[in-house]
Design a protein around this motif. Structure first.
Motif, PDB file in Angstrom:
ATOM      1  N   PHE A  93      13.362  21.273 -20.885  1.00 20.06           N
ATOM      2  CA  PHE A  93      13.985  20.613 -21.941  1.00 20.06           C
ATOM      3  C   PHE A  93      15.512  20.551 -21.600  1.00 20.06           C
ATOM      4  CE2 PHE A  93      14.906  20.655 -26.815  1.00 20.06           C
ATOM      5  CZ  PHE A  93      14.788  19.228 -26.812  1.00 20.06           C
ATOM      6  N   HIS A  94      16.242  21.695 -21.038  1.00 14.18           N
ATOM      7  CA  HIS A  94      17.464  21.732 -20.871  1.00 14.18           C
ATOM      8  C   HIS A  94      17.820  20.583 -19.640  1.00 14.18           C
ATOM      9  CE1 HIS A  94      21.067  23.649 -18.725  1.00 14.18           C
ATOM     10  NE2 HIS A  94      21.557  22.846 -19.835  1.00 14.18           N
ATOM     11  N   LEU A  95      17.033  20.440 -18.575  1.00  9.30           N
ATOM     12  CA  LEU A  95      17.375  19.481 -17.724  1.00  9.30           C
ATOM     13  C   LEU A  95      16.931  18.162 -17.871  1.00  9.30           C
ATOM     14  CD1 LEU A  95      17.816  21.724 -14.374  1.00  9.30           C
ATOM     15  CD2 LEU A  95      19.618  21.066 -16.059  1.00  9.30           C
ATOM     16  N   HIS A  96      15.489  17.890 -18.137  1.00 13.40           N
ATOM     17  CA  HIS A  96      14.827  16.806 -18.036  1.00 13.40           C
ATOM     18  C   HIS A  96      14.289  16.486 -19.512  1.00 13.40           C
ATOM     19  CE1 HIS A  96      14.329  17.310 -13.732  1.00 13.40           C
ATOM     20  NE2 HIS A  96      14.291  18.470 -14.030  1.00 13.40           N
ATOM     21  N   ASP A 128      17.451   9.543 -26.402  1.00 13.31           N
ATOM     22  CA  ASP A 128      18.731   9.019 -27.203  1.00 13.31           C
ATOM     23  C   ASP A 128      18.701   9.759 -28.443  1.00 13.31           C
ATOM     24  OD1 ASP A 128      19.184   7.250 -25.069  1.00 13.31           O
ATOM     25  OD2 ASP A 128      18.111   5.513 -26.136  1.00 13.31           O
ATOM     26  N   TYR A 129      17.737  10.133 -29.251  1.00 11.14           N
ATOM     27  CA  TYR A 129      17.954  10.611 -30.623  1.00 11.14           C
ATOM     28  C   TYR A 129      17.490  12.060 -30.747  1.00 11.14           C
ATOM     29  CZ  TYR A 129      18.253   5.458 -31.379  1.00 11.14           C
ATOM     30  OH  TYR A 129      18.860   4.067 -31.301  1.00 11.14           O
ATOM     31  N   ILE A 130      16.877  12.345 -29.683  1.00  6.33           N
ATOM     32  CA  ILE A 130      16.687  13.982 -30.020  1.00  6.33           C
ATOM     33  C   ILE A 130      16.956  14.858 -28.806  1.00  6.33           C
ATOM     34  CG2 ILE A 130      14.523  15.617 -29.907  1.00  6.33           C
ATOM     35  CD1 ILE A 130      12.901  13.235 -31.334  1.00  6.33           C
ATOM     36  N   ALA A 131      16.560  14.739 -27.639  1.00  5.77           N
ATOM     37  CA  ALA A 131      17.095  15.612 -26.408  1.00  5.77           C
ATOM     38  C   ALA A 131      18.544  15.391 -26.289  1.00  5.77           C
ATOM     39  CB  ALA A 131      16.370  15.131 -25.191  1.00  5.77           C
ATOM     40  N   THR A 132      19.395  14.235 -26.045  1.00  5.08           N
ATOM     41  CA  THR A 132      20.564  14.245 -25.688  1.00  5.08           C
ATOM     42  C   THR A 132      21.580  14.686 -26.949  1.00  5.08           C
ATOM     43  OG1 THR A 132      20.048  12.481 -24.245  1.00  5.08           O
ATOM     44  CG2 THR A 132      22.394  12.951 -24.973  1.00  5.08           C
ATOM     45  N   PRO A 133      21.142  14.478 -28.225  1.00  8.98           N
ATOM     46  CA  PRO A 133      22.060  14.907 -29.181  1.00  8.98           C
ATOM     47  C   PRO A 133      21.833  16.472 -29.380  1.00  8.98           C
ATOM     48  CG  PRO A 133      20.722  13.258 -30.279  1.00  8.98           C
ATOM     49  CD  PRO A 133      20.252  13.383 -28.758  1.00  8.98           C
ATOM     50  N   LEU A 134      20.837  17.216 -28.867  1.00 13.07           N
ATOM     51  CA  LEU A 134      20.703  18.471 -28.885  1.00 13.07           C
ATOM     52  C   LEU A 134      21.091  19.319 -27.598  1.00 13.07           C
ATOM     53  CD1 LEU A 134      16.952  18.899 -30.308  1.00 13.07           C
ATOM     54  CD2 LEU A 134      19.152  19.491 -31.402  1.00 13.07           C
ATOM     55  N   GLY A 135      22.009  18.403 -26.820  1.00  8.16           N
ATOM     56  CA  GLY A 135      22.440  19.010 -25.661  1.00  8.16           C
ATOM     57  C   GLY A 135      21.610  19.127 -24.544  1.00  8.16           C
ATOM     58  N   ALA A 191      18.436  17.656 -21.803  1.00  5.95           N
ATOM     59  CA  ALA A 191      17.938  16.245 -20.784  1.00  5.95           C
ATOM     60  C   ALA A 191      19.449  15.972 -20.024  1.00  5.95           C
ATOM     61  CB  ALA A 191      17.863  14.981 -21.397  1.00  5.95           C
ATOM     62  N   GLN A 192      20.001  17.289 -19.512  1.00  2.00           N
ATOM     63  CA  GLN A 192      21.360  17.173 -18.935  1.00  2.00           C
ATOM     64  C   GLN A 192      21.397  16.601 -17.517  1.00  2.00           C
ATOM     65  OE1 GLN A 192      24.519  18.678 -20.064  1.00  2.00           O
ATOM     66  NE2 GLN A 192      23.573  18.171 -22.002  1.00  2.00           N
ATOM     67  N   PHE A 193      20.232  16.809 -16.881  1.00  2.00           N
ATOM     68  CA  PHE A 193      20.202  16.390 -15.336  1.00  2.00           C
ATOM     69  C   PHE A 193      20.005  14.836 -15.074  1.00  2.00           C
ATOM     70  CE2 PHE A 193      17.686  15.598 -11.528  1.00  2.00           C
ATOM     71  CZ  PHE A 193      18.324  16.154 -10.621  1.00  2.00           C
ATOM     72  N   ASN A 252      22.553  11.079 -10.437  1.00  2.00           N
ATOM     73  CA  ASN A 252      23.645  11.945 -10.152  1.00  2.00           C
ATOM     74  C   ASN A 252      23.266  13.441 -10.094  1.00  2.00           C
ATOM     75  OD1 ASN A 252      25.073   9.438 -12.334  1.00  2.00           O
ATOM     76  ND2 ASN A 252      26.170   9.935 -10.260  1.00  2.00           N
ATOM     77  N   ALA A 253      22.446  13.770  -9.146  1.00  2.98           N
ATOM     78  CA  ALA A 253      21.992  14.989  -9.160  1.00  2.98           C
ATOM     79  C   ALA A 253      22.766  16.314  -9.215  1.00  2.98           C
ATOM     80  CB  ALA A 253      20.872  15.240  -8.091  1.00  2.98           C
ATOM     81  N   ALA A 254      23.555  16.163  -8.082  1.00  5.66           N
ATOM     82  CA  ALA A 254      24.410  17.286  -8.136  1.00  5.66           C
ATOM     83  C   ALA A 254      25.478  17.619  -9.245  1.00  5.66           C
ATOM     84  CB  ALA A 254      25.215  17.488  -6.862  1.00  5.66           C
ATOM     85  N   SER A 255      26.309  16.523  -9.193  1.00  6.52           N
ATOM     86  CA  SER A 255      27.169  16.536 -10.438  1.00  6.52           C
ATOM     87  C   SER A 255      26.643  16.917 -11.712  1.00  6.52           C
ATOM     88  CB  SER A 255      28.085  15.264 -10.516  1.00  6.52           C
ATOM     89  OG  SER A 255      27.278  14.227 -10.928  1.00  6.52           O
ATOM     90  N   SER A 256      25.519  16.439 -12.271  1.00  2.00           N
ATOM     91  CA  SER A 256      24.886  16.560 -13.508  1.00  2.00           C
ATOM     92  C   SER A 256      24.494  17.974 -13.561  1.00  2.00           C
ATOM     93  CB  SER A 256      23.963  15.701 -14.048  1.00  2.00           C
ATOM     94  OG  SER A 256      22.843  15.706 -12.887  1.00  2.00           O
ATOM     95  N   LEU A 257      23.798  18.553 -12.557  1.00  5.16           N
ATOM     96  CA  LEU A 257      23.450  19.920 -12.423  1.00  5.16           C
ATOM     97  C   LEU A 257      24.552  20.744 -12.614  1.00  5.16           C
ATOM     98  CD1 LEU A 257      20.965  22.060 -12.195  1.00  5.16           C
ATOM     99  CD2 LEU A 257      21.342  21.460  -9.717  1.00  5.16           C
TER     100      LEU A 257
END
Length: 297
Positions: free
Chosen positions: A124-127, A137-144, A146-148, A152-157
């Motif tokens: 959940f955190h990364l994907h 857009d409306y669930i994962a990202t607002p909760l912080g 889906a960061q990966f 932009n693999a290395a920088s987003s990680l």
């Protein structure tokens, strides 16, 4: 007239369920974990090496979610839920019999619970668990979550691993998974009759311990790589590879797989502003330091 309770589905098919559970823990779950950790450990070779491996995975395009759910997530969920059922219905006797095998069985249960929580949050955190737009857009990202961002693999990680909590969470979680896999490999061999005698089990224990140690080293290497990568330098490499990939058709144009460009532009603007301010301050200091020319008499 005697009334007998009908056994549950699990009890009726316990023999087959336990063997499927055991097999899935090795293939595909254990095998995938080893490949996944090795891919992440490539960060130590630089962001370009890591990005190339991630691009290969995402070259599957629309077929990727099918592969993920068919060969990773569904087997993982089956293994997890059956494992929880086995752990909750089993009895630990380490208080009465302090044998090594009993302790290992208890640690297997504990690390299983930790691994379940860790993997659920890790995905959940990364994907974000699901790849479709509205969910991200409306669930994962607002909760912080889906960061990966795969392109932009290395920088987003690196950004996802900011702070203290997430690095500690990942270290405990991944090492729990490694122990659970290595010890589970040993118990799977017993379940499938690969090592039955005490001597064979002892040799297998050493083999599985060695595998666990190797995978543990790989996992720590991946963890260190994620914490030490420079996100700004990585972003430059990633953007260059992305543009080249678009031209060659090696990558698909998907905004959900890239970090937001406005965030990068903002960082660059702040950097430029700081540099300009530093130049102005230096020029002012030089002007102040210049000796005054005495007036001619």
């Amino acid at each position: 007239m005697s009334t007998q309770t009908e056994p549950s589905f699990f009890l009726k098919h316990e023999f087959a369920i336990r063997r499927i559970h055991s097999l899935l823990g090795v293939v595909p779950i254990g095998l995938y974990m080893c490949v996944h950790l090795t891919t992440n450990a490539s960060l130590m070779a630089g962001p370009g090496a890591f990005q190339r491996m991630v691009n290969q995975i995402h070259s599957l395009g629309p077929a990727l979610p099918v592969v993920e759910w068919g060969f990773i997530f569904l087997p993982l969920l089956f293994h997890a839920f059956i494992g929880i059922w086995i752990a909750m219905t089993g009895e630990s006797n380490t208080d009465r019999y302090k044998y090594t095998a009993n302790r290992r069985y208890r640690f297997q249960r504990i690390t299983g619970y930790i691994a379940f929580i860790y993997i659920t949050m890790h995905v959940f955190h990364l994907h974000g668990w699901f790849h479709f737009g509205p969910w991200l857009d409306y669930i994962a990202t607002p909760l912080g979550m889906a960061q990966f961002k795969p392109y932009n693999a290395a920088s987003s990680l690196a950004h996802a691993m900011d702070g203290v909590f997430w690095p500690a969470f990942y270290l405990v979680g991944v090492l729990s998974c490694v122990y659970h896999f290595a010890n589970g490999l040993w118990t799977a061999g017993i379940t499938w009759g690969l090592w039955v005698s005490p001597a064979a089990q002892k040799r297998a224990s050493m083999l599985c311990g060695g595998i666990g140690l190797l995978v543990g080293i790989i996992s720590i290497t991946a963890w260190v790589g994620a914490l030490t990568v420079d996100p700004k330098e990585a972003r430059i490499v990633e953007d260059r590879m992305y543009e080249a990939g678009l031209e060659s058709g090696a990558v698909f144009d998907d905004p959900h797989k890239r970090s937001a460009p406005e965030a990068v532009e903002s960082e660059e603007a702040e950097t430029d502003a700081d540099a300009s301010a530093a130049d102005e301050a230096a020029a002012s200091d030089e002007k102040t330091a210049e000796p005054e020319t005495p007036a001619a008499e």
